[in-house]
Structure formats: C-alpha cells, structure tokens
Design a protein around this motif. Structure first.
Motif, mmCIF file in Angstrom:
data_model
loop_
_atom_site.group_PDB
_atom_site.id
_atom_site.type_symbol
_atom_site.label_atom_id
_atom_site.label_comp_id
_atom_site.label_asym_id
_atom_site.label_seq_id
_atom_site.Cartn_x
_atom_site.Cartn_y
_atom_site.Cartn_z
ATOM 1 N N GLU A 35 20.440 -38.265 32.855
ATOM 2 C CA GLU A 35 21.671 -38.970 32.491
ATOM 3 C C GLU A 35 22.667 -38.027 31.831
ATOM 4 O O GLU A 35 23.860 -38.063 32.111
ATOM 5 N N LEU A 36 22.163 -37.165 30.950
ATOM 6 C CA LEU A 36 23.014 -36.182 30.284
ATOM 7 C C LEU A 36 23.606 -35.214 31.298
ATOM 8 O O LEU A 36 24.790 -34.879 31.251
ATOM 9 N N GLU A 37 22.766 -34.778 32.225
ATOM 10 C CA GLU A 37 23.237 -33.866 33.280
ATOM 11 C C GLU A 37 24.373 -34.494 34.065
ATOM 12 O O GLU A 37 25.410 -33.883 34.306
ATOM 13 N N GLY A 40 27.653 -34.716 32.457
ATOM 14 C CA GLY A 40 28.327 -33.452 32.219
ATOM 15 C C GLY A 40 28.024 -32.870 30.849
ATOM 16 O O GLY A 40 28.658 -31.921 30.419
ATOM 17 N N ALA A 41 27.040 -33.448 30.158
ATOM 18 C CA ALA A 41 26.666 -32.944 28.836
ATOM 19 C C ALA A 41 25.735 -31.739 28.978
ATOM 20 O O ALA A 41 25.217 -31.474 30.064
ATOM 21 N N ASP A 42 25.535 -31.037 27.867
ATOM 22 C CA ASP A 42 24.651 -29.883 27.883
ATOM 23 C C ASP A 42 23.210 -30.348 27.721
ATOM 24 O O ASP A 42 22.613 -30.283 26.647
ATOM 25 N N PRO A 76 28.253 -44.453 40.606
ATOM 26 C CA PRO A 76 29.329 -43.996 41.489
ATOM 27 C C PRO A 76 30.497 -43.404 40.726
ATOM 28 O O PRO A 76 31.109 -42.433 41.164
ATOM 29 N N GLY A 77 30.819 -43.952 39.568
ATOM 30 C CA GLY A 77 31.980 -43.469 38.829
ATOM 31 C C GLY A 77 31.637 -42.326 37.893
ATOM 32 O O GLY A 77 32.502 -41.570 37.481
ATOM 33 N N GLY A 78 30.363 -42.206 37.521
ATOM 34 C CA GLY A 78 29.950 -41.177 36.609
ATOM 35 C C GLY A 78 30.180 -41.528 35.149
ATOM 36 O O GLY A 78 29.850 -40.780 34.274
ATOM 37 N N SER A 79 30.752 -42.704 34.884
ATOM 38 C CA SER A 79 30.934 -43.125 33.490
ATOM 39 C C SER A 79 30.751 -44.642 33.407
ATOM 40 O O SER A 79 30.868 -45.340 34.412
ATOM 41 N N GLU A 80 30.545 -45.137 32.206
ATOM 42 C CA GLU A 80 30.322 -46.576 32.057
ATOM 43 C C GLU A 80 31.554 -47.281 31.586
ATOM 44 O O GLU A 80 32.211 -46.818 30.693
#
Ligand code: ZN
Length: 80
Positions: A35-37, A40-42, A76-80
């Motif tokens: 989920e972090l990946e 876009g998180a480290d 699909p959107g990459g964010s909630e």
C-alpha cells in the motif's frame, strides 16, 4: 544461496544488527508495504528489512508481486 525455510528466530539470532524480517513478519507487513509503495511513500524506510527479505526469499517475493498486481487493480485512482 539462502534457505527460506530457516526459522525466523534463527535468522534473528544470526543477524542481530540487521533489520531483516522473517517470513512470518514479512507476510504480516506485506500488505502495508505494498500500500505504501502504491501510495508513492518510502515503503523501504517505513517497513525496514522487508525489501531485503523480498530480495532473498523467492516465496515472499512472488507473494509481493501478486499482491501488488492485485492492489494495483483495486486502486484505480491511487488515492482514497
Ligand atoms: Zn520469506
């Protein structure tokens, strides 16, 4: 060559200074890591040792690949 069936406790004894996790911890943290990946998180910094384990453990590496593919389809959107 490494043996992925080595007991996690043994791995801990062998590498007290290293953050590498065992298969149990890897599976427990894997969904968060992915989920972090995808966010876009480290992920490697936030879940220390997991990437090293994925690189050295074919079973978990494969699980990581399929879980990431699954979550990519699911977000699909990459964010909630
Ligand atoms: Zn593993």
């Amino acid at each position: 060559m490494t043996h992925p069936d080595l007991a996690p406790t043994l791995l801990r004894l062998l590498g007290p200074g290293e953050p590498e996790v065992g298969c149990d911890e890897c599976f427990a943290a894997l969904d968060r890591y992915v989920e972090l990946e995808l966010a876009g998180a480290d992920a490697d910094a936030l879940v220390p040792g997991l990437r090293a384990h994925l690189a050295g453990c074919p079973a978990c590496g494969e699980e990581h690949e399929s879980l990431r593919a699954l979550l990519e389809l699911d977000t699909p959107g990459g964010s909630e």
